[in-house]
Design a protein around this motif. Structure first.
Motif, short mmCIF file in Angstrom:
data_model
loop_
_atom_site.label_atom_id
_atom_site.label_comp_id
_atom_site.label_asym_id
_atom_site.label_seq_id
_atom_site.Cartn_x
_atom_site.Cartn_y
_atom_site.Cartn_z
N GLY A 1 18.87 -15.56 -6.80
CA GLY A 1 18.16 -16.79 -7.12
C GLY A 1 16.65 -16.61 -6.99
O GLY A 1 15.88 -17.08 -7.83
N ALA A 2 16.24 -15.92 -5.92
CA ALA A 2 14.82 -15.63 -5.76
C ALA A 2 14.33 -14.74 -6.90
O ALA A 2 13.25 -14.97 -7.47
CB ALA A 2 14.57 -14.95 -4.42
N ALA A 3 15.12 -13.74 -7.26
CA ALA A 3 14.73 -12.84 -8.35
C ALA A 3 14.64 -13.59 -9.68
O ALA A 3 13.71 -13.37 -10.47
CB ALA A 3 15.73 -11.69 -8.45
N ALA A 4 15.59 -14.47 -9.93
CA ALA A 4 15.60 -15.21 -11.20
C ALA A 4 14.44 -16.18 -11.29
O ALA A 4 13.99 -16.53 -12.39
CB ALA A 4 16.92 -15.95 -11.35
N SER A 5 13.93 -16.65 -10.14
CA SER A 5 12.78 -17.54 -10.14
C SER A 5 11.52 -16.84 -10.60
O SER A 5 10.53 -17.51 -10.94
CB SER A 5 12.53 -18.08 -8.72
N GLY A 6 11.53 -15.50 -10.58
CA GLY A 6 10.31 -14.77 -10.87
C GLY A 6 10.40 -13.70 -11.94
O GLY A 6 9.58 -13.67 -12.85
N ILE A 7 11.38 -12.83 -11.88
CA ILE A 7 11.36 -11.63 -12.72
C ILE A 7 11.27 -11.93 -14.21
O ILE A 7 10.44 -11.33 -14.91
CB ILE A 7 12.58 -10.74 -12.39
N PRO A 8 12.05 -12.84 -14.78
CA PRO A 8 11.95 -13.06 -16.23
C PRO A 8 10.82 -13.98 -16.65
O PRO A 8 10.47 -14.04 -17.83
CB PRO A 8 13.31 -13.67 -16.58
N THR A 9 10.23 -14.70 -15.69
CA THR A 9 9.31 -15.78 -16.07
C THR A 9 8.01 -15.29 -16.70
O THR A 9 7.50 -15.94 -17.63
CB THR A 9 9.04 -16.71 -14.88
#
Length: 390
Positions: free
Chosen positions: A231-239
């Motif tokens: 969830g933390a990764a998804a909040s940032g990596i693709p954005t």
């Protein structure tokens, strides 16, 4: 929903857009983020989004964080990645003992943590800590970092037939050597060089085991730290790439209104193929973006309500992350197809958009392989990316 995104942080990102744009080419040329941009990210407080309030942070919800990363990505991919990447490693401090987290933040919350995840250094236990040696790649923003974090493989019991333990460790940036290796096609301004350490000591309080279950430190009892690792990764990596793709579509829309292609009797905007490709690109990007934001919203609702995240729900987050990245790549590809040869002139913004998404699409957390990880979880097959369970 129990909440609304924090628009003040999105506004803060927009306010520093002129600074980010002004220094974008410098970051590309120097292969690291420009100091005025780094200063602006610090002064706005954006680098404190995943740090707990008790340590001077903001404890920002994952949807707001995603929207901020996307916004900065519209102006410069390197600035967005310099914002996104340290926020992950600040978030993971929730797994450290209190003593370790407090040491990292003893001089204030406006710090930058650089890290790498997939290539562990070698470690052995000694005197209440670990002796660490080795070389690791892709340590984004290492030149500007206050702290470095890395996975390590503790091999004390390996010779006796036991399984080596994987841990994350945090150490001051001055304790490592930076090796200039970041000569790449895209994302040049991120300064993602190799680092090397030799017989470096790290106390156990600045480490944690890489296991799914953990008890957050006393500073990390808010709902944000109930978010799973993915969830933390998804909040940032693709954005950042969502922002890059948004810029690409804006640029090609403006181009199509004015360009008359070679050997054509009419403007590009009147070509049926250009119209169709633009529509497809918008649909692909908007749907990928909305799936990510909707999935993060559901995960945040569970965090607020104190509900556990099932393995399937974690796989949903991983799927949304991979699909957001894939959608950004497809949208930029279509934008470049509309623009034709104009897109590949070094003076055109589409050229850099293309290079950036083609580089970021291979990130281990958001590559197309993660579609398969989702399928494995839902089909009851052991996942080849075990981090999905964290």
């Amino acid at each position: 929903m129990h909440w609304e995104p924090d628009t003040s942080l999105i506004d803060a990102a927009r306010e520093i857009a002129p600074i980010i744009r002004e220094h974008s080419e410098e970051a590309e040329r120097e292969r690291r983020l420009s100091q005025p941009v780094l200063d602006a990210l610090r002064e706005t407080g954006l680098l404190r989004m995943t740090t707990p309030r008790s340590l001077g942070g903001l404890e920002t919800d994952p949807v707001t964080r995603a929207l901020v990363g996307e916004e900065v990505g519209r102006y410069d991919s390197a600035a967005a990645w310099t914002l996104e990447n340290p926020l992950d490693w600040a978030f993971f401090c929730c797994r450290l003992p209190d003593e370790g987290a407090e040491e990292i933040y003893r001089r204030g919350a406006d710090i930058l943590i650089a890290a790498q995840f997939g290539r562990p250094l070698k470690a052995t236990s000694t005197n209440g800590g670990y002796r660490i040696s080795g070389r690791a790649p892709f340590v984004s923003n290492c030149h500007d970092a206050d702290w470095i974090s890395s996975t390590v493989l503790v091999d004390d019991d390996e010779s006796a037939g036991g399984e080596p333990e994987v841990r994350m460790v945090y150490f001051p940036s001055e304790e490592c050597e930076i090796i200039d290796t970041w000569n790449v096609m895209g994302m040049r301004g991120t300064g993602s060089h190799d680092i090397s350490v030799t017989d470096m000591y790290v106390p156990k309080c600045r480490t944690f085991p890489m296991v799914p279950d953990f008890e957050p430190g006393s500073h990390y009892r808010g709902p944000l730290y109930r978010l799973p690792l993915v969830g933390a990764a998804a909040s940032g990596i693709p954005t950042p790439m969502l922002g890059v793709a948004r810029r690409a579509l804006d640029e090609v829309t403006e181009l199509a209104r004015t360009k008359t292609p070679v050997a054509s009797s009419g403007p590009l905007k009147e070509r049926a193929l250009a119209q169709i490709q633009l529509g497809r690109a918008e649909a692909i990007l908007r749907s990928g973006r909305l799936l990510l934001l909707d999935t993060l919203s559901e995960a945040w609702r569970r965090c607020i309500d104190g509900d556990a995240h099932s393995l399937e729900q974690k796989a949903d987050i991983l799927l949304a992350m991979a699909h957001a990245m894939s959608s950004a790549v497809q949208a930029v590809d279509l934008a470049c197809s509309i623009a034709g040869t104009t897109a590949f002139r070094a003076t055109n913004p589409l050229e850099r958009c293309f290079r950036d998404v083609q580089t970021m699409r291979h990130h281990v957390f958001a590559s197309e392989l993660r579609y398969g990880t989702f399928g494995q979880v839902y089909l009851g097959v052991p996942a080849d990316f075990p981090v999905v369970a964290f």
